[in-house]
Design an enzyme around this catalytic site. Sequence first.
Site, mmCIF file in Angstrom:
data_model
loop_
_atom_site.group_PDB
_atom_site.id
_atom_site.type_symbol
_atom_site.label_atom_id
_atom_site.label_comp_id
_atom_site.label_asym_id
_atom_site.label_seq_id
_atom_site.Cartn_x
_atom_site.Cartn_y
_atom_site.Cartn_z
ATOM 1 N N LEU A 187 -42.368 -34.995 -4.648
ATOM 2 C CA LEU A 187 -43.430 -34.328 -5.160
ATOM 3 C C LEU A 187 -43.845 -33.035 -4.481
ATOM 4 O O LEU A 187 -44.067 -32.909 -3.154
ATOM 5 C CB LEU A 187 -44.797 -35.335 -5.083
ATOM 6 C CG LEU A 187 -44.408 -36.865 -5.657
ATOM 7 C CD1 LEU A 187 -45.686 -37.755 -5.233
ATOM 8 C CD2 LEU A 187 -44.287 -36.514 -7.271
ATOM 9 N N ASP A 211 -50.762 -26.867 5.891
ATOM 10 C CA ASP A 211 -50.481 -25.504 6.134
ATOM 11 C C ASP A 211 -51.150 -24.575 5.477
ATOM 12 O O ASP A 211 -50.732 -23.393 5.793
ATOM 13 C CB ASP A 211 -48.807 -25.241 6.087
ATOM 14 C CG ASP A 211 -48.567 -25.291 4.568
ATOM 15 O OD1 ASP A 211 -49.291 -26.162 3.803
ATOM 16 O OD2 ASP A 211 -47.619 -24.714 4.133
ATOM 17 N N CYS A 219 -41.179 -27.333 0.506
ATOM 18 C CA CYS A 219 -40.761 -28.802 0.156
ATOM 19 C C CYS A 219 -39.933 -28.657 -0.995
ATOM 20 O O CYS A 219 -38.894 -29.250 -1.296
ATOM 21 C CB CYS A 219 -41.982 -29.497 -0.380
ATOM 22 S SG CYS A 219 -42.940 -29.902 1.163
ATOM 23 N N LEU A 233 -47.482 -32.957 -10.282
ATOM 24 C CA LEU A 233 -48.472 -33.734 -10.831
ATOM 25 C C LEU A 233 -49.028 -33.107 -11.829
ATOM 26 O O LEU A 233 -49.281 -31.909 -11.689
ATOM 27 C CB LEU A 233 -49.683 -34.299 -9.747
ATOM 28 C CG LEU A 233 -49.210 -35.041 -8.640
ATOM 29 C CD1 LEU A 233 -50.548 -35.524 -7.802
ATOM 30 C CD2 LEU A 233 -48.756 -36.605 -9.190
ATOM 31 N N LYS A 245 -52.706 -25.736 -7.638
ATOM 32 C CA LYS A 245 -52.822 -27.088 -7.638
ATOM 33 C C LYS A 245 -52.095 -27.899 -6.374
ATOM 34 O O LYS A 245 -51.484 -28.801 -6.429
ATOM 35 C CB LYS A 245 -52.383 -27.453 -9.064
ATOM 36 C CG LYS A 245 -52.923 -27.100 -10.002
ATOM 37 C CD LYS A 245 -52.021 -27.050 -11.548
ATOM 38 C CE LYS A 245 -50.922 -26.278 -11.354
ATOM 39 N NZ LYS A 245 -50.252 -26.063 -12.555
ATOM 40 N N LEU A 247 -52.532 -30.020 -3.031
ATOM 41 C CA LEU A 247 -53.575 -30.918 -2.741
ATOM 42 C C LEU A 247 -53.030 -31.435 -1.311
ATOM 43 O O LEU A 247 -51.853 -31.300 -0.853
ATOM 44 C CB LEU A 247 -53.677 -32.327 -3.710
ATOM 45 C CG LEU A 247 -53.916 -31.708 -4.981
ATOM 46 C CD1 LEU A 247 -53.766 -33.287 -5.849
ATOM 47 C CD2 LEU A 247 -55.125 -31.172 -5.454
HETATM 48 N N1 SAH Z 1 -46.744 -25.583 1.232
HETATM 49 C C1 SAH Z 1 -46.620 -26.978 1.120
HETATM 50 C C2 SAH Z 1 -47.859 -27.668 0.781
HETATM 51 C C3 SAH Z 1 -48.141 -29.088 1.472
HETATM 52 S S1 SAH Z 1 -49.213 -30.166 0.569
HETATM 53 C C4 SAH Z 1 -45.604 -27.421 0.280
HETATM 54 O O1 SAH Z 1 -44.387 -26.625 0.183
HETATM 55 O O2 SAH Z 1 -45.411 -28.308 -0.519
HETATM 56 C C5 SAH Z 1 -48.923 -31.467 1.150
HETATM 57 C C6 SAH Z 1 -47.940 -32.156 0.180
HETATM 58 O O3 SAH Z 1 -48.753 -32.874 -1.002
HETATM 59 C C7 SAH Z 1 -46.823 -31.501 -0.483
HETATM 60 O O4 SAH Z 1 -45.673 -31.336 0.213
HETATM 61 C C8 SAH Z 1 -46.393 -32.201 -1.807
HETATM 62 O O5 SAH Z 1 -45.654 -33.146 -1.481
HETATM 63 C C9 SAH Z 1 -47.922 -32.881 -2.281
HETATM 64 N N2 SAH Z 1 -48.691 -32.225 -3.090
HETATM 65 C C10 SAH Z 1 -49.654 -31.226 -3.008
HETATM 66 N N3 SAH Z 1 -49.925 -30.863 -4.246
HETATM 67 C C11 SAH Z 1 -49.007 -31.408 -5.227
HETATM 68 C C12 SAH Z 1 -49.027 -31.388 -6.496
HETATM 69 N N4 SAH Z 1 -49.948 -30.711 -7.165
HETATM 70 N N5 SAH Z 1 -47.925 -32.134 -7.206
HETATM 71 C C13 SAH Z 1 -47.229 -32.839 -6.523
HETATM 72 N N6 SAH Z 1 -47.106 -32.799 -5.194
HETATM 73 C C14 SAH Z 1 -48.201 -32.170 -4.465
#
Ligand code: SAH
Length: 311
Positions: A187, A211, A219, A233, A245, A247
């Site tokens: 995700l 972060d 990710c 999402l 978006k 979270l």
């Molecule tokens: N810079 C990071 C942000 C971390 S936020 C990144 O590259 O993802 C923490 C985690 O929450 C993310 O790694 C992701 O797995 C999930 N996440 C946050 N917002 C999301 C979204 N809108 N849709 C899907 N997963 C999300």
Amino acid sequence: MESKDTKETTSEATISEKNYDTCNKLNEITKEKKEEPQQNLSKNALKKLRKQQKWEETREARKLALKEKDKRKKEERRKAKELGLIQLPPKKIKVEQIPSDMKVVIDLSFDEFMTEAEITSLSLQLSRCYSANRSAMRPVNLYFTSYGGRVQERFNTKLQNHINWKNVVFETRTYWDCFNKEKLVYLTADSDEYVQELDEEKIYIIGGLVDKNRHKNICYNKSQRDEIASAQLPIGNYIQLNTRKVLAVNHVFEILVRWLECKDWGKSFLEVIPQRKFNTIERKKRQENNDVNSTSLQYPECEGNEKSCDE
Ligand code: SAH
């Protein structure tokens, strides 16, 4: 109400009397101390020293006073309960849990990308995930993979009761070593794909990272490197945020378990995402409607500005 006020005034008076006694005790001790000769010290240093000595010497008296205050408060509360002056919160209704087969993995392989404060915050977010899962109607199988480093240190020193946690696996191996890659979905808000419905056969990965989105795409790039599916999402289809978006880990987790209960993204987003993240129009609309159920309204995708997760 009236008798409660009177009660409070009376108890304040009792506390003041006790405080007066304690103060007298403190003054006596300090007076004795003042009479000791203190040589070779500046006026300020002497003042500081006396203050410190006073603080040390009155420790026991302060402890005792606090204990007495605590005892008095407990007694007052007990009496107020007896008289029916305090309303007890309604008893929690136990919901029958129907465990889901779905697996949710929190990938803890980002230790080096976080500051000490961010590690602390992440650890708190992980305990929130655990609590949310514990009280969920459809709890999932929760895994913390690549467990180690500073998060593990934090758990061992500050969150020691995690050893009693049930239904969560602390796994030192990577998700790659533990699961069938075909079933994995990373995700990430950076994916071009959107989650439509959650599939209980799948294994959803949340990046264990706090972060402020400094490390953009981290990710998403990882999912590409590991050749696994990714998806974001569908937030923009339901609510408009004033930020990008992205979270926090626990919010994403809570949305997943909430969706399993109600199968409604709009409801899940509204209940979990903090209102401060909604943009002005969205907030106004919510205030006017004041209705969590009005989520069937669909909104066009909205990118908002490029600010990111503030957790
Ligand atoms: N810079 C990071 C942000 C971390 S936020 C990144 O590259 O993802 C923490 C985690 O929450 C993310 O790694 C992701 O797995 C999930 N996440 C946050 N917002 C999301 C979204 N809108 N849709 C899907 N997963 C999300």
